[in-house]
Write a protein that holds these residues in place. Structure first.
Motif, PDB file in Angstrom:
ATOM      1  N   TYR A  75       0.828  -1.322   0.104  1.00 21.03           N
ATOM      2  CA  TYR A  75      -0.083   0.251   0.092  1.00 21.03           C
ATOM      3  C   TYR A  75       0.789   1.213   0.046  1.00 21.03           C
ATOM      4  N   ARG A  76       1.716   1.242   0.909  1.00 17.07           N
ATOM      5  CA  ARG A  76       2.818   2.482   0.965  1.00 17.07           C
ATOM      6  C   ARG A  76       4.179   2.156   0.567  1.00 17.07           C
ATOM      7  N   THR A 103       1.806   6.463  -1.848  1.00 20.79           N
ATOM      8  CA  THR A 103       0.786   5.283  -1.775  1.00 20.79           C
ATOM      9  C   THR A 103       0.892   4.804  -3.150  1.00 20.79           C
ATOM     10  N   THR A 113      -0.186  -4.670   3.359  1.00 24.26           N
ATOM     11  CA  THR A 113      -0.281  -3.409   4.376  1.00 24.26           C
ATOM     12  C   THR A 113      -0.207  -3.881   5.865  1.00 24.26           C
ATOM     13  N   LEU A 147      -2.281  -1.949   7.538  1.00 22.76           N
ATOM     14  CA  LEU A 147      -3.468  -1.556   7.780  1.00 22.76           C
ATOM     15  C   LEU A 147      -4.618  -2.597   7.905  1.00 22.76           C
ATOM     16  N   ARG A 148      -5.701  -2.092   8.662  1.00 16.73           N
ATOM     17  CA  ARG A 148      -6.792  -3.226   8.348  1.00 16.73           C
ATOM     18  C   ARG A 148      -7.457  -2.728   6.959  1.00 16.73           C
ATOM     19  N   ASP A 151     -10.375  -1.776   6.417  1.00 17.71           N
ATOM     20  CA  ASP A 151     -11.426  -0.638   6.539  1.00 17.71           C
ATOM     21  C   ASP A 151     -10.587   0.599   6.668  1.00 17.71           C
ATOM     22  N   GLU A 152      -9.439   0.566   6.752  1.00 18.48           N
ATOM     23  CA  GLU A 152      -8.388   1.771   6.935  1.00 18.48           C
ATOM     24  C   GLU A 152      -7.903   2.187   5.564  1.00 18.48           C
ATOM     25  N   LEU A 153      -8.062   1.349   4.667  1.00 12.71           N
ATOM     26  CA  LEU A 153      -7.769   1.883   3.247  1.00 12.71           C
ATOM     27  C   LEU A 153      -8.666   2.643   2.601  1.00 12.71           C
ATOM     28  N   PRO A 154      -7.939   3.489   1.434  1.00  9.70           N
ATOM     29  CA  PRO A 154      -8.852   4.371   0.990  1.00  9.70           C
ATOM     30  C   PRO A 154      -9.942   3.441   0.137  1.00  9.70           C
ATOM     31  N   GLN A 181      -2.860  -8.368   5.676  1.00  7.27           N
ATOM     32  CA  GLN A 181      -2.226  -7.543   6.532  1.00  7.27           C
ATOM     33  C   GLN A 181      -0.936  -7.756   7.104  1.00  7.27           C
TER      34      GLN A 181
END
Length: 122
Positions: free
Chosen positions: A61-62, A67, A86, A88-89, A91-94, A104
């Motif tokens: 992701y990053r 990104t 990522t 991130l979860r 639901d935290e992604l764009p 994850q």
């Protein structure tokens, strides 16, 4: 191992952590995937897309200070199924990443292989 077998899916790997990218490359090649890359920058990813047609993409992701959202747009336009790596979860992604499988970090090899099976075409 015959790394040029035409029926092996081509997996584009975009990951800027050298340890993760090397591990992905070894794991995928040992399971009959052909690895495109790995590459660590958006510029390298776009160059790879100019000369290759991936069946699947694994993208972090990053990458450094940016990104991969713009790269995801290019992959979607080419209808390349994508799995996002990522910390991130989901639901935290764009919202742009909503149609992607999400792994994850840290993840186990069996989770990676399951994600590839979910997004693998055919």
């Amino acid at each position: 191992m015959n790394a040029t077998a035409p029926d092996w899916p081509q997996v584009m790997v975009v990951e800027d952590d050298m340890m993760i990218s090397a591990t992905l490359e070894i794991a995928l090649e040992s399971r009959d995937y052909r690895v495109l890359g790995p590459v660590a920058t958006l510029e390298e990813a776009y160059q790879l897309l100019e000369t290759s047609e991936p069946d699947i993409a694994l993208i972090d992701y990053r990458l450094a200070a940016t990104t991969t959202e713009a790269l995801l747009t290019s992959l979607n336009a080419r209808q390349v199924p994508t799995c996002v790596l990522t910390g991130l979860r989901p639901d935290e992604l764009p919202a742009a990443y909503a149609g992607c499988a999400v792994l994850q970090k840290p993840f186990r090899l069996d989770a990676l292989l399951d994600a590839l099976k979910q997004v693998r075409p055919g």
